[in-house]
Design a protein around this motif. Structure first.
Motif, PDB file in Angstrom:
ATOM      1  N   SER A  17      21.959 -14.370 -11.621  1.00 46.49           N
ATOM      2  CA  SER A  17      21.149 -15.299 -12.417  1.00 46.49           C
ATOM      3  C   SER A  17      19.847 -14.650 -12.843  1.00 46.49           C
ATOM      4  CB  SER A  17      20.843 -16.530 -11.576  1.00 46.49           C
ATOM      5  OG  SER A  17      19.799 -17.275 -12.152  1.00 46.49           O
ATOM      6  N   SER A  18      19.357 -15.060 -14.019  1.00 47.66           N
ATOM      7  CA  SER A  18      18.067 -14.542 -14.470  1.00 47.66           C
ATOM      8  C   SER A  18      17.031 -15.657 -14.575  1.00 47.66           C
ATOM      9  CB  SER A  18      18.236 -13.846 -15.823  1.00 47.66           C
ATOM     10  OG  SER A  18      18.708 -14.806 -16.752  1.00 47.66           O
ATOM     11  N   ASP A  51      13.947 -17.807 -13.940  1.00 43.89           N
ATOM     12  CA  ASP A  51      12.642 -17.596 -13.304  1.00 43.89           C
ATOM     13  C   ASP A  51      12.281 -18.885 -12.569  1.00 43.89           C
ATOM     14  OD1 ASP A  51       9.880 -17.650 -12.743  1.00 43.89           O
ATOM     15  OD2 ASP A  51       9.495 -16.138 -14.285  1.00 43.89           O
ATOM     16  N   PRO A 102      17.499 -15.577  -8.816  1.00 45.37           N
ATOM     17  CA  PRO A 102      17.618 -14.237  -8.220  1.00 45.37           C
ATOM     18  C   PRO A 102      16.983 -14.203  -6.839  1.00 45.37           C
ATOM     19  CG  PRO A 102      16.542 -14.138 -10.382  1.00 45.37           C
ATOM     20  CD  PRO A 102      16.619 -15.564 -10.006  1.00 45.37           C
TER      21      PRO A 102
END
Lengths: 180, 197
Positions: free
Chosen positions: B2-3, B5, B163
């Motif tokens: 996963s990216s 934030d 992440p």
């Protein structure tokens, strides 16, 4: 079956204490000794019963209820006290009222050895986690003890437990119903 | 991988809280919420692992007209996984649980956790009887999903894959009496014990 289910006058008195103290939520993993009280609570439209999977959930629930402006009590068997240990740090640290009503196993006339270790440790465990322990000596003392504990808890932010012994609720015994 | 934030996600979640009440699970979720600005209506856990969902349930049942948002991690929710059954049975329409799932124990050395070995939290919530359960972070999130976490009739469960990466520690208040007192003061206009409305 234990005898108190048929002669539960102290249970009615306990229910009245809950009502008088405006305790509107009962969190529980049930026990035989609690069955009459729990039935009265379930029948009362103003009282809600929250059935738990493990007793520590009840400690956290009580804290949330108080934060939201509602009084609650955790009702459980003594073995459940062991499940609560770390979670008791929450009301203790935050000085959130935490009222517990505990029916004992592992003491007076116990039949099942598996109940003994936690039953024997229950008062010490509660005290080590900062809870005040109250032990009514007779059926007559249960409701007044709960009322006093409740008054103290909700006015001082304490954690307290009322432990009801097997000499009052009766000792469970098992009779084999089939050949082993 | 996963990216998402997590800080940005929680920031947008907090921006649309309105008068919502927020409970955080120990570790990074507490820091994430605290990084958006301290708030009297935040109740931070710094311990009591496994308890965040039940604290949220208690508040939600006592305050049916206010939305309650629990923000926690995968390890914390798994330690109190039975809570999902309890919550589903109580069925509070005003409770949402958001799990930031980094598939491990970020606070203690990034050991792999059980969601990293296949446990599907949203499926557990669904099977427990949550009214809505969502998984995010593996594909593009739908437009407006953050707002909907506050408005979809609950109980709502959402797990967001994030992440495994260290997040800066935000030192929100960890004096429990203080956090308790100001929460009640802000919500009820009454303080701690002995001052009930």
């Amino acid at each position: 079956m234990t005898a108190e289910v048929d002669s539960p006058s102290w249970a009615t008195d306990v229910f009245r204490v809950l009502k008088n103290q405006e305790i509107r939520q009962v969190a529980t993993v049930p026990d035989g000794g609690l069955s009459r009280i729990l039935t009265l609570c379930e029948q009362d439209p103003e009282t809600s019963v929250v059935t738990l999977t493990t007793e520590e959930e009840g400690v956290a629930l009580l804290c949330g209820s108080w934060l939201g402006g509602r009084r609650a009590v955790l009702m459980m068997q003594s073995s459940g006290v062991g499940n609560c240990i770390n979670m008791l740090s929450l009301p203790l640290n935050c000085r959130i009222p935490c009222l517990m009503f505990v029916t004992m196993r592992g003491e007076w006339g116990e039949f099942n050895p598996w109940q003994v270790p936690m039953g024997q440790a229950t008062p010490a465990v509660l005290e080590r986690m900062g809870a005040h322990v109250h032990r009514p000596r007779s059926a007559d003392e249960i409701a007044p003890t709960l009322a006093a504990a409740s008054h103290q808890v909700f006015n001082t932010g304490a954690s307290a437990a009322v432990l009801v012994g097997q000499h009052i609720v009766g000792s469970k015994s098992f009779v084999s119903q089939e050949a082993p | 991988m996963s990216s998402v934030d997590r800080r940005e996600l929680i920031r947008s979640l907090m921006e649309c809280r309105g008068d919502g009440l927020v409970v955080t699970g120990l570790g990074s979720p507490t820091y994430d919420v605290g990084a958006c600005g301290d708030d009297d209506l935040n109740f931070y856990l710094w311990g009591a692992m496994g308890g965040s969902a039940m604290v949220g349930l208690g508040i939600a049942l006592a305050q049916p007209d206010r939305r309650v948002m629990v923000v926690t991690g995968d390890g914390e929710i798994l330690m109190g996984i039975g809570s999902l059954s309890v919550i589903a049975a109580q069925a509070p329409t005003n409770l949402t649980i958001v799990v930031l799932d980094n598939e491990g124990f970020g606070e203690t050395g990034e050991q792999t956790g059980l969601t990293g070995r296949g446990v599907d939290l949203a499926a557990i919530a669904d099977a427990s009887g949550f009214r809505a359960s969502f998984s995010y972070g593996e594909t593009q999130e739908p437009e407006g999903f953050v707002e909907r976490l506050w408005t979809t009739p609950g109980p709502v469960f959402a797990t967001v894959k994030v992440p495994m990466a260290p997040t800066p520690i935000t030192l929100v208040p960890r004096e429990g009496v203080y956090v308790h007192w100001r929460f009640r003061q802000a919500l009820l206009g009454t303080g701690t014990v002995g001052e009930e409305a």
